[in-house]
Design a protein around this motif. Structure first.
Motif, short mmCIF file in Angstrom:
data_model
loop_
_atom_site.label_atom_id
_atom_site.label_comp_id
_atom_site.label_asym_id
_atom_site.label_seq_id
_atom_site.Cartn_x
_atom_site.Cartn_y
_atom_site.Cartn_z
N ARG A 1 0.84 -1.20 0.00
CA ARG A 1 0.00 0.00 0.00
C ARG A 1 0.87 1.25 0.00
O ARG A 1 2.06 1.18 0.30
N PRO A 2 0.26 2.40 -0.30
CA PRO A 2 1.03 3.65 -0.27
C PRO A 2 1.52 3.96 1.15
O PRO A 2 0.83 3.69 2.13
N LEU A 3 2.69 4.54 1.23
CA LEU A 3 3.24 5.01 2.49
C LEU A 3 2.43 6.23 2.94
O LEU A 3 2.11 7.10 2.14
N ARG A 4 2.12 6.28 4.24
CA ARG A 4 1.42 7.44 4.80
C ARG A 4 2.44 8.42 5.38
O ARG A 4 3.52 8.03 5.79
N GLN A 5 2.06 9.69 5.41
CA GLN A 5 2.94 10.75 5.91
C GLN A 5 3.46 10.43 7.31
O GLN A 5 4.63 10.64 7.59
N ASP A 6 2.62 9.88 8.17
CA ASP A 6 3.03 9.62 9.55
C ASP A 6 3.94 8.39 9.68
O ASP A 6 4.39 8.07 10.77
N GLU A 7 4.23 7.73 8.57
CA GLU A 7 5.08 6.54 8.58
C GLU A 7 6.49 6.80 8.05
O GLU A 7 7.28 5.86 7.93
N VAL A 8 6.80 8.03 7.72
CA VAL A 8 8.11 8.34 7.13
C VAL A 8 9.24 7.90 8.04
O VAL A 8 10.23 7.31 7.59
N GLY A 9 9.13 8.16 9.33
CA GLY A 9 10.18 7.75 10.27
C GLY A 9 10.39 6.25 10.28
O GLY A 9 11.54 5.78 10.29
N ARG A 10 9.32 5.50 10.27
CA ARG A 10 9.43 4.03 10.21
C ARG A 10 10.09 3.58 8.92
O ARG A 10 10.92 2.67 8.91
N LEU A 11 9.71 4.20 7.80
CA LEU A 11 10.31 3.86 6.52
C LEU A 11 11.82 4.05 6.59
O LEU A 11 12.59 3.16 6.20
N ILE A 12 12.24 5.19 7.09
CA ILE A 12 13.67 5.50 7.14
C ILE A 12 14.41 4.52 8.04
O ILE A 12 15.43 3.94 7.64
N ASP A 13 13.91 4.31 9.25
CA ASP A 13 14.62 3.46 10.21
C ASP A 13 14.54 1.97 9.86
O ASP A 13 15.53 1.25 10.00
N ASP A 14 13.38 1.52 9.42
CA ASP A 14 13.19 0.08 9.18
C ASP A 14 13.65 -0.38 7.81
O ASP A 14 14.01 -1.55 7.64
N LEU A 15 13.59 0.52 6.82
CA LEU A 15 13.87 0.08 5.45
C LEU A 15 14.95 0.91 4.74
O LEU A 15 15.88 0.35 4.18
N TRP A 16 14.80 2.22 4.75
CA TRP A 16 15.71 3.03 3.95
C TRP A 16 17.15 2.97 4.46
O TRP A 16 18.08 2.77 3.68
N LEU A 17 17.36 3.16 5.76
CA LEU A 17 18.73 3.10 6.30
C LEU A 17 19.37 1.73 6.11
O LEU A 17 20.51 1.64 5.65
N PRO A 18 18.66 0.63 6.42
CA PRO A 18 19.27 -0.68 6.15
C PRO A 18 19.60 -0.88 4.67
O PRO A 18 20.64 -1.45 4.33
N PHE A 19 18.74 -0.40 3.78
CA PHE A 19 18.99 -0.49 2.35
C PHE A 19 20.24 0.31 1.98
O PHE A 19 21.15 -0.18 1.30
N ALA A 20 20.32 1.55 2.47
CA ALA A 20 21.47 2.40 2.17
C ALA A 20 22.77 1.80 2.71
O ALA A 20 23.80 1.82 2.03
N GLU A 21 22.70 1.24 3.90
CA GLU A 21 23.90 0.61 4.48
C GLU A 21 24.31 -0.62 3.69
O GLU A 21 25.50 -0.87 3.47
N GLU A 22 23.34 -1.39 3.24
CA GLU A 22 23.64 -2.57 2.41
C GLU A 22 24.27 -2.15 1.09
O GLU A 22 25.22 -2.78 0.62
N MET A 23 23.77 -1.09 0.49
CA MET A 23 24.34 -0.61 -0.77
C MET A 23 25.75 -0.07 -0.56
O MET A 23 26.62 -0.23 -1.42
N ALA A 24 26.01 0.54 0.59
CA ALA A 24 27.36 1.04 0.89
C ALA A 24 28.34 -0.11 1.07
O ALA A 24 29.52 0.01 0.73
N GLU A 25 27.86 -1.24 1.58
CA GLU A 25 28.72 -2.43 1.71
C GLU A 25 29.09 -2.98 0.34
O GLU A 25 30.18 -3.49 0.14
N ILE A 26 28.17 -2.88 -0.61
CA ILE A 26 28.42 -3.36 -1.97
C ILE A 26 29.43 -2.47 -2.67
O ILE A 26 30.30 -2.94 -3.38
#
Length: 155
Positions: A4-29
């Motif tokens: 489903r679409p991300l809601r405005q009040d979920e931005v923090g969860r997106l960053i902490d749960d998904l975006w940061l781990p993704f960015a860190e994984e890409m930095a390892e690559i």
């Protein structure tokens, strides 16, 4: 699993749960993807703006109460000198390790491609790290073709 679409009040969860781990994984690559020390702070304002932008779609895969993955795409019109028509550019696709190998990345790609069709786009494009063979295989299996090579020279 609900996508489903991300809601405005979920931005923090997106960053902490998904975006940061993704960015860190890409930095390892590839160290080219290394994050700045204050990346998290900047990510909040950047992602909040994007959630409000009608030309950006962020979809999250939700398993129970947990975010399992996300995809983000941006509607783009080409300069008027090109006849190729609008497209959606995929900014990122990420699935948490516990949810991999279950077809979730393909489901997320289906959703962003459906959004592109809804926007009357003629294509979807994306960049993938040269060392990320798993992602390359996913996209190739979906019919994505290499049309350009991005080349970088460190100075």
């Amino acid at each position: 699993m609900e996508i489903r679409p991300l809601r405005q009040d979920e931005v923090g969860r997106l960053i902490d749960d998904l975006w940061l781990p993704f960015a860190e994984e890409m930095a390892e690559i590839d160290s080219y993807n290394e994050l700045a020390a204050d990346a998290r702070d900047h990510a909040f304002s950047y992602k909040r703006e994007r959630v409000q932008d009608d030309d950006v779609a962020t979809f999250v895969a939700v398993a129970g109460e947990e975010f399992a993955g996300y995809v983000e795409g941006e509607y783009r019109s080409p300069p008027p000198v090109f006849a190729r028509g609008p497209e959606v550019y995929v900014e990122g696709v990420y699935v948490r390790p516990d949810y991999r190998r279950e077809g979730l990345a393909a489901d997320l790609m289906d959703r962003i491609e459906d959004w592109a069709v809804e926007r009357r786009c003629r294509r979807v494009s994306l960049d993938v790290n040269a060392a990320n063979e798993t992602a390359q295989k996913l996209y190739e299996n979906r019919g994505y073709l290499v049309k350009r090579h991005r080349m970088i020279r460190e100075l």
